[in-house]
Design a protein around this motif. Sequence first.
Motif, PDB file in Angstrom:
ATOM      1  N   CYS A  19       1.019  -1.544  -0.358  1.00  0.00           N
ATOM      2  CA  CYS A  19       0.131   0.301  -0.172  1.00  0.00           C
ATOM      3  C   CYS A  19       1.012   1.022  -0.201  1.00  0.00           C
ATOM      4  CB  CYS A  19      -0.680   0.337   0.999  1.00  0.00           C
ATOM      5  SG  CYS A  19      -2.356  -1.015   0.791  1.00  0.00           S
ATOM      6  N   VAL A  20       1.830   1.493   0.714  1.00  0.00           N
ATOM      7  CA  VAL A  20       3.125   2.532   1.054  1.00  0.00           C
ATOM      8  C   VAL A  20       3.797   2.193  -0.564  1.00  0.00           C
ATOM      9  CG1 VAL A  20       4.830   3.701   1.997  1.00  0.00           C
ATOM     10  CG2 VAL A  20       2.522   1.854   3.509  1.00  0.00           C
ATOM     11  N   GLY A  24       1.598   4.483  -3.601  1.00  0.00           N
ATOM     12  CA  GLY A  24       1.586   5.483  -2.585  1.00  0.00           C
ATOM     13  C   GLY A  24       1.194   6.068  -1.780  1.00  0.00           C
ATOM     14  N   TRP A  25      -0.042   5.016  -0.798  1.00  0.00           N
ATOM     15  CA  TRP A  25      -0.546   5.796   0.622  1.00  0.00           C
ATOM     16  C   TRP A  25       0.583   6.607   1.558  1.00  0.00           C
ATOM     17  CZ3 TRP A  25      -4.767   1.809   2.857  1.00  0.00           C
ATOM     18  CH2 TRP A  25      -5.293   1.761   2.571  1.00  0.00           C
ATOM     19  N   PRO A  26      -0.126   7.533   1.619  1.00  0.00           N
ATOM     20  CA  PRO A  26       0.385   7.779   3.501  1.00  0.00           C
ATOM     21  C   PRO A  26       1.051   7.196   4.368  1.00  0.00           C
ATOM     22  CG  PRO A  26      -1.144   9.279   2.129  1.00  0.00           C
ATOM     23  CD  PRO A  26      -1.191   7.837   1.270  1.00  0.00           C
ATOM     24  N   LEU A  27       1.935   7.373   4.858  1.00  0.00           N
ATOM     25  CA  LEU A  27       2.478   6.538   5.949  1.00  0.00           C
ATOM     26  C   LEU A  27       1.615   5.871   6.686  1.00  0.00           C
ATOM     27  CD1 LEU A  27       6.177   6.974   6.256  1.00  0.00           C
ATOM     28  CD2 LEU A  27       4.894   5.057   5.914  1.00  0.00           C
ATOM     29  N   ALA A  41       4.778   0.726   9.688  1.00  0.00           N
ATOM     30  CA  ALA A  41       4.262   0.889   8.981  1.00  0.00           C
ATOM     31  C   ALA A  41       5.331   1.369   8.315  1.00  0.00           C
ATOM     32  CB  ALA A  41       2.551   2.224   8.111  1.00  0.00           C
ATOM     33  N   GLN A  42       6.377   2.470   8.666  1.00  0.00           N
ATOM     34  CA  GLN A  42       7.746   2.794   8.343  1.00  0.00           C
ATOM     35  C   GLN A  42       8.411   1.584   7.789  1.00  0.00           C
ATOM     36  OE1 GLN A  42       9.858   5.867   9.752  1.00  0.00           O
ATOM     37  NE2 GLN A  42      10.639   6.356   8.448  1.00  0.00           N
ATOM     38  N   TYR A  48      10.605  -3.553   2.460  1.00  0.00           N
ATOM     39  CA  TYR A  48       9.731  -3.943   1.865  1.00  0.00           C
ATOM     40  C   TYR A  48      10.440  -3.830   0.123  1.00  0.00           C
ATOM     41  CZ  TYR A  48       6.278  -5.149  -2.148  1.00  0.00           C
ATOM     42  OH  TYR A  48       5.983  -5.498  -2.818  1.00  0.00           O
ATOM     43  N   ARG A  49      11.304  -2.432   0.501  1.00  0.00           N
ATOM     44  CA  ARG A  49      12.357  -1.423  -0.855  1.00  0.00           C
ATOM     45  C   ARG A  49      13.154  -2.198  -0.227  1.00  0.00           C
ATOM     46  NH1 ARG A  49       9.752   3.280   2.181  1.00  0.00           N
ATOM     47  NH2 ARG A  49       8.935   4.458   0.662  1.00  0.00           N
TER      48      ARG A  49
END
Length: 317
Positions: A19-20, A24-27, A41-42, A48-49
Amino acid sequence: MVHRNAPLTETGRLRLARCVVEDGWPLRRAAERFQVAPTTAQRWAARYRASGEAGMADRSSRPRHSPRRTPTRTERRIIKVRILRRWGPARIAHLLDLVPPTVHRVLTRFGLARLTHLDRATGRNIRRYERERPGELVHVDIKKLGNIPDGGGHKVLGRQAGRKTRKNAGYSYIHTAVDDHSRLAYSEILTDEKKETATGFWTRAHAYFTSVGITVERVLTDNGACYKSHTWRDTLAAAGITHKRTRPYRPQTNGKVERLNRTLLDEWAYARPYRSEQERRDAFPDWLHTYNHHRGHTALAGKPPASRVPNLTGQYT
């Protein structure tokens, strides 16, 4: 392994991270959607990146570096002393100029058995067992105990005076039978350990176990002369009971009755200063009743032996 209270499974982490990163969802929005903190979430988005789907798996909590860990050379010395001398943490620590907690941590880390689980003579692990039902195995043993002279021994009179009264006081022989499954005990204080005395004791012990609904199948003893006699053998055979004897120099095999012998010494025989042998003997039946009906046993989850014998009466008296 995911903690049972963890808010995210590996699948949930992957969905949050996509999602992030991909949508492109905000954290903060992603955190609210998956009910976690924005910092969480961060963290999963960053993993994942960096690693893709593989980054969603749990990682070991072990630190990369342990600068305060005991040096490998010292660990080897601890293990060597333990194996060769079979000492506890305190004695090893004194020998190697360490502290006992450090030695204990090393022994635990390498999975070395507790000393109480070892045969001191061979260093092998003692195999622990418990029979499935009452009567499947009964342990029998005799404990020789010095009599208390009239007027009291050294605990009453002091060590100097106690030595003078001890002469010719004689001995008592505590014959004991313990059921392996329930730890229910039958015990008598007798005058000797002859074959006739031991056989008579077993006849009464067998009658006691029968009266509480326990059918004795096997009896385990050491290799004492009374237990190797024809009188003992024939008495058990007539009742259809199998007789087993421990291997020579292996008292651990009969450990349950050996442990009871130690308990009765600590909690009855030497528990208080008696003024005569008769006074100590008079206290024995009450102690044995307490042991069977009220005293919690660690091997029985803190319950007394009576809790495993449904037909035994007097639990609450």
